[in-house]
Design a protein around this motif. Structure first.
Motif, PDB file in Angstrom:
ATOM      1  N   UNK A  48       0.817  -1.218   0.000  1.00  7.83           N
ATOM      2  CA  UNK A  48       0.000   0.000   0.000  1.00  7.83           C
ATOM      3  C   UNK A  48       0.849   1.266   0.000  1.00  7.83           C
ATOM      4  N   UNK A  49       2.140   1.131   0.286  1.00  2.23           N
ATOM      5  CA  UNK A  49       3.022   2.301   0.373  1.00  2.23           C
ATOM      6  C   UNK A  49       3.823   2.408  -0.926  1.00  2.23           C
ATOM      7  N   UNK A  50       3.611   3.483  -1.644  1.00  7.26           N
ATOM      8  CA  UNK A  50       4.289   3.692  -2.923  1.00  7.26           C
ATOM      9  C   UNK A  50       5.594   4.442  -2.681  1.00  7.26           C
ATOM     10  N   UNK A  51       6.657   3.701  -2.412  1.00  6.55           N
ATOM     11  CA  UNK A  51       7.963   4.305  -2.130  1.00  6.55           C
ATOM     12  C   UNK A  51       9.051   3.396  -2.686  1.00  6.55           C
ATOM     13  N   UNK A  52      10.226   3.940  -2.994  1.00  6.15           N
ATOM     14  CA  UNK A  52      11.318   3.110  -3.532  1.00  6.15           C
ATOM     15  C   UNK A  52      11.704   1.952  -2.620  1.00  6.15           C
ATOM     16  N   UNK A  53      11.768   2.213  -1.318  1.00  8.22           N
ATOM     17  CA  UNK A  53      12.082   1.168  -0.335  1.00  8.22           C
ATOM     18  C   UNK A  53      11.080   1.273   0.810  1.00  8.22           C
ATOM     19  N   UNK A  54      10.546   0.135   1.229  1.00  5.95           N
ATOM     20  CA  UNK A  54       9.585   0.093   2.327  1.00  5.95           C
ATOM     21  C   UNK A  54       9.919  -1.098   3.212  1.00  5.95           C
ATOM     22  N   UNK A  55       9.891  -0.889   4.532  1.00  5.74           N
ATOM     23  CA  UNK A  55      10.059  -1.979   5.490  1.00  5.74           C
ATOM     24  C   UNK A  55       9.005  -1.830   6.577  1.00  5.74           C
ATOM     25  N   UNK A  56       8.259  -2.883   6.823  1.00  6.04           N
ATOM     26  CA  UNK A  56       7.386  -2.962   7.995  1.00  6.04           C
ATOM     27  C   UNK A  56       7.947  -4.083   8.870  1.00  6.04           C
ATOM     28  N   UNK A  57       8.415  -3.724  10.057  1.00  2.37           N
ATOM     29  CA  UNK A  57       9.050  -4.675  10.963  1.00  2.37           C
ATOM     30  C   UNK A  57       8.219  -4.776  12.237  1.00  2.37           C
ATOM     31  N   UNK A  58       7.786  -5.975  12.561  1.00  4.43           N
ATOM     32  CA  UNK A  58       6.891  -6.200  13.699  1.00  4.43           C
ATOM     33  C   UNK A  58       7.551  -7.150  14.691  1.00  4.43           C
ATOM     34  N   UNK A  59       7.387  -6.826  15.959  1.00  9.44           N
ATOM     35  CA  UNK A  59       7.741  -7.751  17.020  1.00  9.44           C
ATOM     36  C   UNK A  59       6.462  -8.031  17.808  1.00  9.44           C
ATOM     37  N   UNK A  60       6.114  -9.311  17.929  1.00 14.53           N
ATOM     38  CA  UNK A  60       4.906  -9.680  18.674  1.00 14.53           C
ATOM     39  C   UNK A  60       5.251 -10.793  19.644  1.00 14.53           C
ATOM     40  N   UNK A  61       5.076 -10.483  20.929  1.00 10.12           N
ATOM     41  CA  UNK A  61       5.457 -11.434  21.977  1.00 10.12           C
ATOM     42  C   UNK A  61       6.913 -11.861  21.830  1.00 10.12           C
ATOM     43  N   UNK A  62       7.767 -10.939  21.355  1.00 10.25           N
ATOM     44  CA  UNK A  62       9.187 -11.201  21.237  1.00 10.25           C
ATOM     45  C   UNK A  62       9.607 -11.860  19.936  1.00 10.25           C
ATOM     46  N   UNK A  63       8.649 -12.214  19.071  1.00  2.00           N
ATOM     47  CA  UNK A  63       8.973 -12.840  17.794  1.00  2.00           C
ATOM     48  C   UNK A  63       8.900 -11.791  16.681  1.00  2.00           C
ATOM     49  N   UNK A  64       9.937 -11.703  15.881  1.00  2.11           N
ATOM     50  CA  UNK A  64      10.020 -10.671  14.854  1.00  2.11           C
ATOM     51  C   UNK A  64       9.591 -11.195  13.477  1.00  2.11           C
TER      52      UNK A  64
END
Length: 367
Positions: A48-64
């Motif tokens: 959904x993000x129109x950009x040259x580089x995109x990172x979505x980084x999630x940590x949930x209950x310590x798991x990435x």
């Protein structure tokens, strides 16, 4: 607007409930189907993000879980290993630094900034304190009055680089607030920049050294820096068209307000420390920056801590801060009730109503 800011009394909140939720999520099992759903939702957010580089980084209950993408071919260094400019989200590092110095007993937060920046000045009956500066209640504008005139020749390249530390300090000492400090809220890069210089003078240590000693090294943030380091590993920003490269950001005298650049994994480490403060060497400071210190707006519905904007959800508070430079944007946030943290990054400067921040916020709010 505020209940007083000297020295950090806090306001009524649900901190105890949030801490109980912290304990609950640490024991919560994570189903495989949940991980599959998370990966799919991350992929949709990145698309959904129109950009040259995109990172979505999630940590949930310590798991990435990280998902990367972009409108250009993948760079030579994997996107998740690049160092991104986070702009105003740097203020969360500055707030934690101030909290750390207070926890160590060197400061209270109630000291007038002029005590170090102009020690010979006669005491003001209502001085601007460190607490006012970090909470945007110092009566300072977003930027100094003469900033735009000096920055205009480099407006599309590096406007902040034309405004060095000595000018920031001089502008602060010359400024006469129209409102008594502590009575009104106005978001201010100027104020947080002044705070950085006041802390450096008070401790006798350069800002970069101060942040490294008290925040970066204790949290193990080896992939975080305050200036460009390596063209191969520093992400390249792009303008609003998503195609024109921008120069690396030079914060000038505003380092405390926007100089941090970091890898997605370092940002997750930073956010995970907020979620599990008890296991961190900065435990006391991390707890402090989650405590609300002021409310503002209609119905006093906008809540702020020393470092974070704080919004309610059905399960508990959501903490977040966004930031932008001339060519990059960032969103950092975490939810203690679900044990979830999000670092979202992209290499494009969006217009105010474009999708990046809204996409990141909605993703975290739905976790």
């Amino acid at each position: 607007m505020t209940a007083g800011l000297l020295p950090w009394p806090g306001i009524d909140d649900d901190t105890d409930a949030a801490e109980e939720a912290d304990d609950a999520w640490m024991d919560r099992p994570t189903a495989g189907s949940d991980e599959d759903d998370l990966s799919e939702r991350l992929a949709r957010a990145v698309d959904a993000v129109d950009a040259p580089d995109v990172v979505f980084a999630v940590s949930r209950a310590g798991r990435r879980t990280l998902h990367c993408g972009g409108s250009t071919p993948e760079p030579g260094v994997p996107r998740e290993d690049l160092r991104y400019e986070i702009g105003s989200a740097s203020k969360t590092f500055t707030g934690l630094l101030l909290a750390r110095l207070i926890q160590r007993g060197g400061l209270t937060g109630g000291e007038p900034a002029t005590a170090w920046l102009d020690p010979g000045r006669r005491s003001d009956p209502t001085p601007v304190t460190l607490a006012h500066l970090v909470t945007h209640t110092a009566g300072l504008p977003t930027l100094p009055a003469d900033f735009y005139r000096r920055a205009l020749p480099a407006w599309r390249t590096n406007p902040y680089g034309r405004y060095p530390a000595e000018r920031v300090i001089d502008a602060f000492l010359r400024h006469r607030p129209r409102h008594r400090p502590g009575t009104r809220w106005q978001y201010s890069n100027f104020g947080v920049a002044v705070l950085g210089h006041a802390l450096a003078t008070a401790t006798g240590r350069a800002w970069e050294e101060l942040l490294g000693t008290h925040v970066l090294r204790p949290l193990g943030l080896a992939g975080t820096a305050l200036r460009p380091e390596d063209p191969k590993t520093d992400a390249v920003g792009h303008g609003k068209d998503g195609r024109t490269p921008t120069l690396p950001f030079d914060a000038g005298g505003f380092a405390a307000a926007g100089a941090v650049r970091a890898t997605p994994h370092d940002l997750l480490t930073f956010l995970e420390a907020h979620l599990d403060a008890a296991g961190s060497p900065l435990a006391g400071a991390l707890k402090s920056v989650r405590t609300p210190v002021l409310r503002r707006g209609l119905g006093r519905r906008h809540v702020h801590t020393m470092a974070w904007f704080r919004h309610p959800t059905d399960g508990g508070p959501l903490y977040f801060h966004s930031g932008a430079t001339l060519g990059q944007q960032a969103f950092l946030g975490f939810r203690p009730d679900t044990g979830t943290a999000l670092a979202a990054l992209c290499t494009r400067r969006f217009r105010a109503r474009d999708s990046f921040i809204a996409t990141a916020y909605a993703f975290l709010a739905d976790q």
